[in-house]
Write an enzyme that holds these catalytic residues in place. Structure first.
Site, PDB file in Angstrom:
ATOM      1  N   LYS A   1       0.800  -1.227   0.000  1.00  8.30           N
ATOM      2  CA  LYS A   1       0.000   0.000   0.000  1.00  8.30           C
ATOM      3  C   LYS A   1       0.834   1.280   0.000  1.00  8.30           C
ATOM      4  O   LYS A   1       0.366   2.319  -0.475  1.00  8.30           O
ATOM      5  CB  LYS A   1      -0.959   0.003   1.193  1.00  8.30           C
ATOM      6  CG  LYS A   1      -2.061  -1.039   1.108  1.00  8.30           C
ATOM      7  CD  LYS A   1      -3.036  -0.899   2.270  1.00  8.30           C
ATOM      8  CE  LYS A   1      -4.120  -1.943   2.226  1.00  8.30           C
ATOM      9  NZ  LYS A   1      -5.119  -1.757   3.301  1.00  8.30           N
TER      10      LYS A   1
ATOM     11  N   ASP B   1     -10.009   2.697   2.264  1.00  5.08           N
ATOM     12  CA  ASP B   1     -10.076   2.110   3.605  1.00  5.08           C
ATOM     13  C   ASP B   1     -10.709   3.085   4.605  1.00  5.08           C
ATOM     14  O   ASP B   1     -11.530   2.688   5.437  1.00  5.08           O
ATOM     15  CB  ASP B   1      -8.676   1.732   4.102  1.00  5.08           C
ATOM     16  CG  ASP B   1      -8.145   0.455   3.470  1.00  5.08           C
ATOM     17  OD1 ASP B   1      -8.967  -0.387   3.047  1.00  5.08           O
ATOM     18  OD2 ASP B   1      -6.911   0.290   3.403  1.00  5.08           O
TER      19      ASP B   1
END
Length: 280
Positions: free
Chosen positions: A68, A104
């Site tokens: 990420k 997220d």
């Protein structure tokens, strides 16, 4: 008929991912064609593997651990919110350019709102100082929490996270140690477990939960664990026994996926279909 979308997820490991069934079920429900592939790529091969897929014209993809952060150097643009979080979990091909987003943070917020958790004015306590913690801090601050406190076993990690976010958040952010955390638990109205300590594969999950001063938590507080394997983690089991409201990690997985689906397809995500695919 338009060309089927090519999507996927990069991770290491990635075989456990539930994203293919979630997105393929969603596409079928709204009458779209797409394929969603698993790209198991070790860290040293990420740049090469991503370049190959960009060259092949992939329409979009997700990133999971441990990619990420590293992906940010391999794409054309990173949104301001993802830049603040310091992580990208969703990449969308936009006019031939690959743009990185973080779903997220809003996914966590949506999952808590769906569960009826009051976020505006909340005192948020986050366990952990990694990428998941950063996403939680940014998402909940943007949802109008009044204060965010980050706890970590190593206080300097929590302080570094809080310091890096302080200028970017619309609320106060503080740091503290895991040890002696009773006062922080007593003040919290929302507790977010954002470490990997409660994963089913972690043999120390029970000990981690047992060491938390859960008895200091207000029974009216809500506890969410960002881990979804298992659904009832050791922390959620303790919180439930204490009488607190609990929210498992499947909701965050669902809603971050729904946001990504809408970015890739332009269609409204069939959330209930996606939920059933995850639960199946």
């Amino acid at each position: 008929m338009s060309k089927p979308l090519r999507l996927g997820i990069f991770g290491w490991p990635v075989k456990h991912s539930k994203s293919p069934q979630m997105h393929e079920a969603a596409a079928k429900a709204v009458g779209l064609q797409l394929s969603y592939e698993l790209f198991g790529v070790p860290p040293e091969r990420l740049a090469e593997a991503v370049a190959e897929q960009h060259q092949a014209g992939i329409d979009g993809y997700n990133l999971t651990v441990p990619h990420k952060q590293a992906i940010m150097a391999e794409i054309d643009e990173v949104t301001p919110s993802a830049r603040t979080i310091g992580a990208v979990n969703t990449v969308v091909r936009t006019e031939g350019r690959y743009v990185g987003h973080n779903t997220d943070a809003p996914g966590l917020v949506r999952s808590l709102e769906e569960a009826g958790v009051q976020l505006r004015g909340a005192n948020v306590l986050i366990l952990g100082a990694g990428g998941a913690s950063r996403a939680a801090a940014v998402g909940l601050a943007e949802a109008e929490a009044s204060k965010v406190v980050v706890l970590a076993r190593r206080l300097e990690q929590a302080e570094a996270l809080a310091s890096s976010l302080r200028a970017h958040l619309p609320c106060a952010i503080e740091a503290g140690p895991m040890k002696g955390a009773e006062p922080y638990f007593a003040e919290a109205s929302v507790l977010v477990q954002a470490t990997s300590a409660t994963l089913a594969s972690n043999p120390g999950a029970g000990a981690f939960a047992a060491a938390l001063p859960m008895d200091s938590l207000d029974e009216a507080a809500a506890v969410v664990d960002m881990v979804y394997d298992p659904l009832e983690t050791s922390v959620l089991a303790r919180a439930k026994a204490h009488g607190a409201k609990t929210v498992d990690g499947l909701g965050m997985l669902l809603h971050q996926g729904a946001i990504a689906f809408e970015m890739w397809t332009g269609a409204q995500a069939p959330v209930e279909v996606m939920r059933k695919a995850l639960e199946g």
